[in-house]
Scaffold this active site. Structure first.
Site, mmCIF file in Angstrom:
data_model
loop_
_atom_site.group_PDB
_atom_site.id
_atom_site.type_symbol
_atom_site.label_atom_id
_atom_site.label_comp_id
_atom_site.label_asym_id
_atom_site.label_seq_id
_atom_site.Cartn_x
_atom_site.Cartn_y
_atom_site.Cartn_z
ATOM 1 C CE1 TYR A 56 -3.122 -2.994 0.305
ATOM 2 C CE2 TYR A 56 -3.370 -2.544 2.641
ATOM 3 C CZ TYR A 56 -3.679 -3.299 1.527
ATOM 4 O OH TYR A 56 -4.554 -4.352 1.644
ATOM 5 C CG HIS A 123 -1.264 -8.638 0.042
ATOM 6 N ND1 HIS A 123 -0.852 -7.339 0.189
ATOM 7 C CD2 HIS A 123 -2.606 -8.564 -0.122
ATOM 8 C CE1 HIS A 123 -1.880 -6.527 0.116
ATOM 9 N NE2 HIS A 123 -2.963 -7.247 -0.073
ATOM 10 N N PRO A 203 -15.695 -4.878 3.350
ATOM 11 C CG PRO A 203 -15.800 -4.328 5.628
ATOM 12 C CD PRO A 203 -14.840 -4.435 4.467
ATOM 13 C CG LEU A 204 -18.144 -0.566 4.524
ATOM 14 C CD1 LEU A 204 -17.554 0.788 4.884
ATOM 15 C CD2 LEU A 204 -19.494 -0.765 5.222
ATOM 16 N N GLY A 205 -18.317 -3.153 0.367
ATOM 17 C CA GLY A 205 -18.367 -3.193 -1.094
ATOM 18 C C GLY A 205 -17.670 -1.988 -1.691
ATOM 19 N NE ARG A 206 -13.475 -3.958 -4.300
ATOM 20 C CZ ARG A 206 -12.410 -4.586 -3.823
ATOM 21 N NH1 ARG A 206 -11.513 -3.935 -3.160
ATOM 22 N NH2 ARG A 206 -12.239 -5.880 -4.003
ATOM 23 C CG PHE A 208 -22.124 0.049 -4.993
ATOM 24 C CD1 PHE A 208 -22.119 0.970 -6.019
ATOM 25 C CD2 PHE A 208 -23.260 -0.722 -4.784
ATOM 26 C CE1 PHE A 208 -23.240 1.128 -6.838
ATOM 27 C CE2 PHE A 208 -24.372 -0.571 -5.595
ATOM 28 C CZ PHE A 208 -24.365 0.346 -6.627
HETATM 29 N N1 LIG Z 1 -6.151 -8.617 1.356
HETATM 30 C C1 LIG Z 1 -6.446 -7.930 0.283
HETATM 31 O O1 LIG Z 1 -6.110 -8.310 -0.834
HETATM 32 C C2 LIG Z 1 -7.205 -6.639 0.441
HETATM 33 C C3 LIG Z 1 -7.779 -6.026 -0.693
HETATM 34 C C4 LIG Z 1 -8.488 -4.833 -0.487
HETATM 35 C C5 LIG Z 1 -8.615 -4.296 0.789
HETATM 36 N N2 LIG Z 1 -8.021 -4.925 1.854
HETATM 37 C C6 LIG Z 1 -8.129 -4.389 3.221
HETATM 38 O O2 LIG Z 1 -9.498 -4.172 3.524
HETATM 39 C C7 LIG Z 1 -9.694 -2.833 3.960
HETATM 40 C C8 LIG Z 1 -11.081 -2.355 3.585
HETATM 41 O O3 LIG Z 1 -11.306 -2.432 2.189
HETATM 42 P P1 LIG Z 1 -11.645 -1.143 1.315
HETATM 43 O O4 LIG Z 1 -11.244 0.064 2.076
HETATM 44 O O5 LIG Z 1 -11.085 -1.329 -0.042
HETATM 45 O O6 LIG Z 1 -13.230 -1.245 1.127
HETATM 46 P P2 LIG Z 1 -14.476 -0.964 2.104
HETATM 47 O O7 LIG Z 1 -14.052 -1.038 3.494
HETATM 48 O O8 LIG Z 1 -15.549 -1.859 1.628
HETATM 49 O O9 LIG Z 1 -14.902 0.520 1.687
HETATM 50 C C9 LIG Z 1 -14.111 1.639 1.904
HETATM 51 C C10 LIG Z 1 -14.771 2.816 1.226
HETATM 52 O O10 LIG Z 1 -16.004 3.091 1.884
HETATM 53 C C11 LIG Z 1 -16.051 4.430 2.338
HETATM 54 N N3 LIG Z 1 -16.745 4.417 3.637
HETATM 55 C C12 LIG Z 1 -16.298 3.912 4.822
HETATM 56 N N4 LIG Z 1 -17.237 4.029 5.768
HETATM 57 C C13 LIG Z 1 -18.293 4.631 5.191
HETATM 58 C C14 LIG Z 1 -19.563 5.040 5.665
HETATM 59 N N5 LIG Z 1 -19.942 4.799 6.926
HETATM 60 N N6 LIG Z 1 -20.414 5.662 4.806
HETATM 61 C C15 LIG Z 1 -20.058 5.892 3.506
HETATM 62 N N7 LIG Z 1 -18.861 5.518 2.998
HETATM 63 C C16 LIG Z 1 -17.991 4.892 3.835
HETATM 64 C C17 LIG Z 1 -14.615 4.875 2.443
HETATM 65 O O11 LIG Z 1 -14.556 6.269 2.269
HETATM 66 P P3 LIG Z 1 -13.411 7.194 2.945
HETATM 67 O O12 LIG Z 1 -12.126 6.482 2.654
HETATM 68 O O13 LIG Z 1 -13.566 8.468 2.211
HETATM 69 O O14 LIG Z 1 -13.659 7.301 4.378
HETATM 70 C C18 LIG Z 1 -13.961 4.098 1.280
HETATM 71 O O15 LIG Z 1 -14.200 4.794 0.057
HETATM 72 C C19 LIG Z 1 -8.535 -2.075 3.287
HETATM 73 O O16 LIG Z 1 -8.278 -0.859 3.945
HETATM 74 C C20 LIG Z 1 -7.411 -3.067 3.398
HETATM 75 O O17 LIG Z 1 -6.844 -2.997 4.703
HETATM 76 C C21 LIG Z 1 -7.329 -6.088 1.686
#
Ligand SMILES: NC(=O)c1ccc[n+]([C@@H]2O[C@H](COP(=O)([O-])OP(=O)(O)OC[C@H]3O[C@@H](n4cnc5c(N)ncnc54)[C@H](OP(=O)(O)O)[C@@H]3O)[C@@H](O)[C@H]2O)c1
Length: 315
Positions: A56, A123, A203-206, A208
């Protein structure tokens, strides 16, 4: 916050993913100082599983996390990852060679400013290197006290079982959310049966599932979701039905869609800990309050069915 055990590690039921603070999502929306405050707030409210990776940035996210946790080492369970690199063409590719992983671990320890990483995760399994070889060097790091436990990310159940024969798999991390349910078939049950924790990423579908993405115009040019099949204009349009359905359930519980998405993940097993990513304190507080939301069995089924209607593959 309530706690859960991943493997035998006690952590807050909801953790924090730090990737978006330095990587993948749009550069213009990053704010390092606010991100440090988000990490502090996470520890304050008991969201103790804090996840990063050397790729990252690359490297800048581990540096940011290292700065944020200085002086607070005992307040978190620190998870990082190795085994992905950015190649000369800017592509992210696996490197699971034992000698490389050993160097990577030294780099992670230095950037994070710690003597030991609580959970070090491979990873990706490198298709050019037998998983037992990559895993073998990670188990050496455990023996040397540089790492407390080791986990895998995005691995098949066969790869996980093969690694487990060499050294216990403490956790598996993969995408799990309403619209990405395939891990529930084999990997999540394998973890439950073998005493491993499951870390649910995205878990938040990125974003969406929170309803935050109205159209493709909401994504800036450097946002990696521009290339994701589910975030193409037609898929976003088709998937509104899903986000609207989550919002309808949320309204009935006086909760937010993000909280419903997280409560659904939590309901899939006591050994699962979601790590939603955010750069904002308001979202962190909203997300971590999801641990008190209990969805009825009827609504869990309704949400699972809705999620399975998603248009577009997850990568
Ligand atoms: N192992 C792997 O290959 C892998 C791959 C991807 C991700 N990950 C890990 O998983 C973590 C989470 O995944 P992710 O960040 O990609 O996806 P996510 O947690 O599904 O979604 C993050 C997105 O949601 C927004 N968000 C968060 N809380 C919200 C809320 N209450 N209301 C509206 N929008 C909200 C964030 O905005 P803001 O950022 O603007 O707050 C960001 O754009 C990563 O940080 C990483 O540590 C691991």
């Amino acid at each position: 916050m309530r706690t859960r055990n991943v493997n035998t590690l006690e952590v807050g039921a909801i953790g924090l993913g730090c990737m978006g603070m330095s990587f993948a999502y749009s550069r213009s929306r990053r704010n390092e100082e606010e991100s440090v405050r988000v990490i502090h707030r996470a520890m304050d409210v008991g969201a103790t599983l804090i996840d990063t990776a050397d790729v990252y940035g690359p490297h800048t996210n581990e540096e940011l996390v290292g700065r944020a946790i200085r002086g607070r080492r005992d307040d978190l369970v620190l998870a990082s990852k190795c085994g992905l690199i950015v190649d000369g063409n800017g592509n992210i590719v696996p490197n699971g060679r034992p000698e490389y992983l050993r160097t990577a671990a030294e780099g992670s320890l230095r950037r994070l400013g710690v003597e030991r990483i609580d959970l070090y995760q491979l990873h990706r399994v490198d298709p050019k290197v037998p998983v037992a070889e990559s895993w073998g060097v990670l188990s050496d790091l455990v023996a040397e006290g540089k790492v407390d436990r080791i986990g895998l990310s995005e691995a098949t159940v066969e790869q996980i079982a093969e690694a487990h024969r060499v050294h216990p798999v403490a956790t598996v991390q993969s995408e799990l959310s309403l619209w990405s349910q395939d891990q529930l078939d084999e990997v999540v049950p394998w973890c439950r049966e073998n005493g491993a924790g499951f870390i649910a990423y995205a878990p938040l579908g990125r974003a969406f599932l929170t309803g935050a993405i109205g159209s493709a115009q909401d994504l800036e040019a450097d946002d990696w979701r521009q290339d994701n099949p589910r975030f193409q204009a037609a898929a976003i349009e088709a998937n509104h039905k899903l986000a609207d359905g989550v919002a309808d359930v949320a309204a009935r519980y006086d909760a937010t869609p993000a909280q419903v998405a997280l409560a659904w993940v939590l309901a899939q097993g006591e050994h699962i800990v979601p790590i939603p990513g955010t750069k904002r304190i308001a979202y962190l507080e909203e997300n971590t309050r999801a641990d008190t939301l209990r969805l009825s069995d009827v609504d869990l089924i309704l949400l699972s069915d809705l999620g399975r209607s998603a248009v577009g593959s997850r990568y």
